[in-house]
Write an enzyme that holds these catalytic residues in place. Sequence first.
Site, PDB file in Angstrom:
ATOM      1  N   TYR A  66       0.850  -1.195   0.000  1.00 55.53           N
ATOM      2  CA  TYR A  66       0.000   0.000   0.000  1.00 55.53           C
ATOM      3  C   TYR A  66       0.877   1.234   0.000  1.00 55.53           C
ATOM      4  O   TYR A  66       1.807   1.328   0.797  1.00 55.53           O
ATOM      5  CB  TYR A  66      -0.917   0.024   1.224  1.00 55.53           C
ATOM      6  CG  TYR A  66      -2.351  -0.208   0.819  1.00 55.53           C
ATOM      7  CD1 TYR A  66      -3.010   0.732   0.036  1.00 55.53           C
ATOM      8  CD2 TYR A  66      -3.032  -1.366   1.185  1.00 55.53           C
ATOM      9  CE1 TYR A  66      -4.313   0.517  -0.380  1.00 55.53           C
ATOM     10  CE2 TYR A  66      -4.332  -1.593   0.772  1.00 55.53           C
ATOM     11  CZ  TYR A  66      -4.974  -0.632  -0.012  1.00 55.53           C
ATOM     12  OH  TYR A  66      -6.253  -0.857  -0.424  1.00 55.53           O
ATOM     13  N   GLU A  73      -0.507   4.765  -0.725  1.00 50.92           N
ATOM     14  CA  GLU A  73      -1.348   5.924  -1.049  1.00 50.92           C
ATOM     15  C   GLU A  73      -0.552   7.210  -0.933  1.00 50.92           C
ATOM     16  O   GLU A  73       0.154   7.424   0.045  1.00 50.92           O
ATOM     17  CB  GLU A  73      -2.571   5.957  -0.125  1.00 50.92           C
ATOM     18  CG  GLU A  73      -3.551   4.847  -0.467  1.00 50.92           C
ATOM     19  CD  GLU A  73      -4.775   4.835   0.434  1.00 50.92           C
ATOM     20  OE1 GLU A  73      -4.868   5.679   1.338  1.00 50.92           O
ATOM     21  OE2 GLU A  73      -5.631   3.965   0.215  1.00 50.92           O
ATOM     22  N   ASP A 114      -6.803  13.374 -25.336  1.00 45.61           N
ATOM     23  CA  ASP A 114      -6.812  11.968 -24.926  1.00 45.61           C
ATOM     24  C   ASP A 114      -6.067  11.197 -26.019  1.00 45.61           C
ATOM     25  O   ASP A 114      -6.614  10.924 -27.086  1.00 45.61           O
ATOM     26  CB  ASP A 114      -8.247  11.478 -24.772  1.00 45.61           C
ATOM     27  CG  ASP A 114      -8.317  10.016 -24.344  1.00 45.61           C
ATOM     28  OD1 ASP A 114      -7.280   9.315 -24.394  1.00 45.61           O
ATOM     29  OD2 ASP A 114      -9.412   9.562 -23.969  1.00 45.61           O
ATOM     30  N   THR A 138      -3.586   5.963 -22.260  1.00 47.31           N
ATOM     31  CA  THR A 138      -3.393   4.619 -21.742  1.00 47.31           C
ATOM     32  C   THR A 138      -1.927   4.249 -21.971  1.00 47.31           C
ATOM     33  O   THR A 138      -1.229   4.905 -22.747  1.00 47.31           O
ATOM     34  CB  THR A 138      -4.274   3.580 -22.466  1.00 47.31           C
ATOM     35  OG1 THR A 138      -3.949   3.629 -23.862  1.00 47.31           O
ATOM     36  CG2 THR A 138      -5.753   3.855 -22.268  1.00 47.31           C
ATOM     37  N   LYS A 158      -1.762   0.539 -25.344  1.00 51.83           N
ATOM     38  CA  LYS A 158      -2.132   0.477 -26.756  1.00 51.83           C
ATOM     39  C   LYS A 158      -0.845   0.605 -27.589  1.00 51.83           C
ATOM     40  O   LYS A 158       0.019  -0.240 -27.461  1.00 51.83           O
ATOM     41  CB  LYS A 158      -3.209   1.519 -27.044  1.00 51.83           C
ATOM     42  CG  LYS A 158      -4.478   1.213 -26.213  1.00 51.83           C
ATOM     43  CD  LYS A 158      -5.628   2.155 -26.424  1.00 51.83           C
ATOM     44  CE  LYS A 158      -6.782   1.794 -25.499  1.00 51.83           C
ATOM     45  NZ  LYS A 158      -7.895   2.744 -25.577  1.00 51.83           N
ATOM     46  N   ARG A 186      -1.555  -2.782 -19.104  1.00 49.84           N
ATOM     47  CA  ARG A 186      -2.819  -2.085 -18.949  1.00 49.84           C
ATOM     48  C   ARG A 186      -2.632  -1.019 -17.867  1.00 49.84           C
ATOM     49  O   ARG A 186      -2.225  -1.330 -16.747  1.00 49.84           O
ATOM     50  CB  ARG A 186      -3.852  -3.119 -18.490  1.00 49.84           C
ATOM     51  CG  ARG A 186      -5.252  -2.912 -18.892  1.00 49.84           C
ATOM     52  CD  ARG A 186      -5.964  -4.265 -18.987  1.00 49.84           C
ATOM     53  NE  ARG A 186      -5.761  -4.769 -20.331  1.00 49.84           N
ATOM     54  CZ  ARG A 186      -6.356  -4.264 -21.413  1.00 49.84           C
ATOM     55  NH1 ARG A 186      -7.198  -3.259 -21.311  1.00 49.84           N
ATOM     56  NH2 ARG A 186      -6.107  -4.761 -22.608  1.00 49.84           N
TER      57      ARG A 186
HETATM   58  C1  LIG Z   1      -8.927   2.976 -24.739  1.00 48.71           C
HETATM   59  C2  LIG Z   1      -9.355   4.379 -24.525  1.00 48.71           C
HETATM   60  C3  LIG Z   1      -9.722   4.844 -23.261  1.00 48.71           C
HETATM   61  C4  LIG Z   1      -9.984   3.933 -22.077  1.00 48.71           C
HETATM   62  O1  LIG Z   1      -8.995   3.122 -21.656  1.00 48.71           O
HETATM   63  P1  LIG Z   1      -9.301   1.868 -20.686  1.00 48.71           P
HETATM   64  O2  LIG Z   1      -7.947   1.492 -20.221  1.00 48.71           O
HETATM   65  O3  LIG Z   1     -10.001   0.862 -21.510  1.00 48.71           O
HETATM   66  O4  LIG Z   1     -10.150   2.379 -19.560  1.00 48.71           O
HETATM   67  C5  LIG Z   1      -9.988   6.191 -23.124  1.00 48.71           C
HETATM   68  N1  LIG Z   1      -9.904   7.032 -24.158  1.00 48.71           N
HETATM   69  C6  LIG Z   1      -9.574   6.621 -25.402  1.00 48.71           C
HETATM   70  C7  LIG Z   1      -9.505   7.613 -26.512  1.00 48.71           C
HETATM   71  C8  LIG Z   1      -9.297   5.277 -25.616  1.00 48.71           C
HETATM   72  O5  LIG Z   1      -9.003   4.869 -26.850  1.00 48.71           O
END
Ligand SMILES: *Cc1c(COP(=O)(O)O)cnc(C)c1O
Length: 427
Positions: A50, A52, A195, A221, A224, A230
């Site tokens: 932990y 935090e 994003d 993220t 990807k 993840r």
């Molecule tokens: C994949 C994605 C997310 C969310 O990611 P998770 O890890 O699945 O919660 C948010 N915004 C965009 C543009 C994404 O492609």
Amino acid sequence: MSISTFDPDLSHALNQELKREQSGLEMIPSENFVSEEVLEALGSIGTNKYSEGYPGARYYSGCEWVDVIENLARDRAKQLFGVTHANVQPASGCAANIAAMFALLNPGDTLMGMNLFYGGHMTHGLPVNFSGRYYKSIQYTSTKEGYLDFEQMMSLALEHKPKLIIVGATAYPRLIDWQKAREVADAVGAFLMADIAHIAGLIISGDHPSPVGIVDVITTTTHKTLRGPRGAMILCNGNPSTPLKNVDVTKENIPTLVDRAIIPGIQGGPHNHQTAAIAVALKEALQPDFKEYGHQIVKNAKALAAELMARGFDLVTGGTDNHLMVVDLTNKNVSGKHAAVALDRAGITVNKNTVPFEPRSPFDPSGIRLGTPALTTRGMKEEDMKQIAAWIDEVITHHSDDQKLESIKEQVKNMTDRFPLYQMLKY
Ligand SMILES: *Cc1c(COP(=O)(O)O)cnc(C)c1O
């Protein structure tokens, strides 16, 4: 004891999933294959602790080594993206977006994002998502051809005066002009958030322009195109202030607001094993060959798109600049859902997807979305994309011919054998 001895049921499922990953063509553009080093960090004892808070300012004792781990991840993120502040604790992309909105908005404030059915993400203001339920959500769409429509964005912004504008997508095949988005945000004094979940790896390789220095806050993220575990990060410029000082919601205070939005705002203990794996992935992304990887993702996507178009497939925007493409199957007389099922039977994994101005239902839309990040990780090149386009064409043409699908699956398996993946792994 190993999983295989203690839990044969789980071991079986993991080994079957491993086999599926090894013997198929993974073309969901948000997926990738992490390195064995990333897997090692992800399976580490970091999960036990932990911690935090943040490095140097934790709520619990015994965090000295966790601090080192998190600082490695933070420093590498700052270096890679050229920002002064990185929060590496969001458990996922959705959590990063929740935190960014929690940091900048009050319930009931107005936000503006891209409609999911035009390529946006559900956290950008979809009515059934928290972002559409707790905030007043204005949704922009796209031009008829599927491009970002900055004129529409501007007129919606002038009309509704959003406090936050979100730009970024899950199914957009072209480059994003951050400066144009900035002009819209500045016209109404809105915060601007990028994003970059899908394109983070391409920004690092220089294949997509970076929003750094143009937008106010960036979420991404890590799993990807960035090819990490993840997880997610929030990036911005400036420095967080001391923990207990009260701060106003201003641009200068974004680093503090973001850190406090993650904890105590929406999360508890950081996932230190995940942070460790992010640190490894970021070190990988700092190596010169990661740039080659990014370039090859785009070359592969362009080769796949060109071959599909030569075979009469209709691509949204007529091609791609990045790692993905959306194929409108209307002229092929098969729905996206049916096509995705047939392709999966042939060992090609894609997802069904809406097309701009979708005439069908989102649950059985007109299109499919294809991407090259995972195939590129396996080492595939342009000539392999040509072969894959030929198989996709065959599957779509003979989508109800079980024998045909079975025979393509066999050919796919033979091809993937030439691109070994996780050869030493076994559960
Ligand atoms: C994949 C994605 C997310 C969310 O990611 P998770 O890890 O699945 O919660 C948010 N915004 C965009 C543009 C994404 O492609």
